[in-house]
Design an enzyme around this catalytic site. Sequence first.
Site, PDB file in Angstrom:
ATOM      1  N   SER A 175      -6.609   2.436   3.697  1.00 43.74           N
ATOM      2  CA  SER A 175      -7.079   1.289   2.458  1.00 43.74           C
ATOM      3  C   SER A 175      -8.544   1.198   2.300  1.00 43.74           C
ATOM      4  O   SER A 175      -9.222   1.556   3.234  1.00 43.74           O
ATOM      5  CB  SER A 175      -6.570   0.116   2.656  1.00 43.74           C
ATOM      6  OG  SER A 175      -6.913  -0.795   1.918  1.00 43.74           O
ATOM      7  N   TYR A 188      -5.566  -7.389   7.977  1.00 42.52           N
ATOM      8  CA  TYR A 188      -5.512  -6.284   7.462  1.00 42.52           C
ATOM      9  C   TYR A 188      -6.695  -5.384   7.505  1.00 42.52           C
ATOM     10  O   TYR A 188      -6.676  -3.958   7.824  1.00 42.52           O
ATOM     11  CB  TYR A 188      -4.872  -6.398   6.114  1.00 42.52           C
ATOM     12  CG  TYR A 188      -4.517  -5.109   5.402  1.00 42.52           C
ATOM     13  CD1 TYR A 188      -3.090  -4.589   5.603  1.00 42.52           C
ATOM     14  CD2 TYR A 188      -5.291  -4.500   4.364  1.00 42.52           C
ATOM     15  CE1 TYR A 188      -3.078  -3.327   4.898  1.00 42.52           C
ATOM     16  CE2 TYR A 188      -4.976  -3.344   3.701  1.00 42.52           C
ATOM     17  CZ  TYR A 188      -3.674  -2.768   4.099  1.00 42.52           C
ATOM     18  OH  TYR A 188      -3.232  -1.662   3.075  1.00 42.52           O
TER      19      TYR A 188
END
Length: 302
Positions: A175, A188
Site C-alpha cells: 500500500s 495497518y
Amino acid sequence: MDFKCLSCIVFFPIHIVYYILKASVYLLLPSRRRTLIKEVVLITGGGRGIGRHLAQEFAKQGAKKVILWGRTEKCLKETCEEISQFGTECHYFLCDVANREDVYKQAKVVREKVGDVTILVNNAAVVHGKSLMDSDDDCLLKSQHINTMGQFWTTKAFLPRMLELQHGHVVCINSILSQSPIPGAIDYCTSKASSLAFMESLTLGLLDCPGVGCTTVLPFHTNTEMFQGMRVRFPALFPPLKPETVAERTVDAVRTNTAYVYMPWTMHALVILKSFMPQAALEEIHKFSGSYTCMNTFKGRT
C-alpha cells in the site's frame, strides 16, 4: 588508493546514469510479456476483494492452476467456482497466514495435492482503523501477524523450491500508506511499512538467483469492503482505485518482471516530495488532502 578502487569510483556515476537512461527507454518501448500457461499461482486472502480479482486475472491470462488461501470457506468456494468457469484448474484451502504451523502444514498439503507453487501472491491483510490509544492490543498484534509475519511464513514455505527450480515469483500487495502513513490506521500503516522493508530486502537478496523475481505493488486507496467508509476530501482528484485495475496491473507486472508498481503514477510524486520537504509542508499536504479525517467514517468489513 589502488587503480581498481579508483576506476570503480570513476565509473560508478556512469553506470547509474546508464541504468536510468536504459529504464527511461524501456518505458517508451513495449515490454516483452512472459506466458503464464505453466504457472501455479497461490494467492493468500484469495476469497474476496483484490484477491478474488487477482485470481480471475491470472486465470484470464492463462495460468495453469490457481490456489486460494483464506479463512472464510464460503468466499473461497465462491471464488474457486468462478475461476473454474475460465477453464483454469482451481483449488482452495483454509489457512490463517498468521499461524506459522498452519502455513507450513497447508504448504505441504498444496505440494502433495496440487504441485509446486511458482507464483506466490501475498495479498492477505486486515485493518482496524483506530488510533493507537483506541486500539485493542490483540487487534494490533493481529495486524502485524497477518500483514507482516504472514509473508515470512509463506515465503519461507515456497521460496526454497522456486530456488531449486530456478523459476518463480514472489508478489506482495502492499500500500502507498507504507510510505505515506495516515492517522487512524496506525496498525495497518506500520505493518505495511514492515512488509515493504521485507520485500525490498528480499528483492535485493534474489538479484543473484536466476529465474526468481519479486514484485511489490503499492496502490492508493482501493474501493473494496476492507476500507469501506474511508473518505478522501477530493474524490474527483484522488478517486479510489478499482480492485480489478489493481489486479490487472499486478499480473502485468509479474509478466514483465517489474519490481515495483505505484498506483496511480502520481504516487511517485508523493514519495519524492516526502524525501525532501520539511515536516510542516507535509502536514499542510495532509490537511489539504483530508487524510487527517479520512478514517473518521471508516467501517471496514461488515
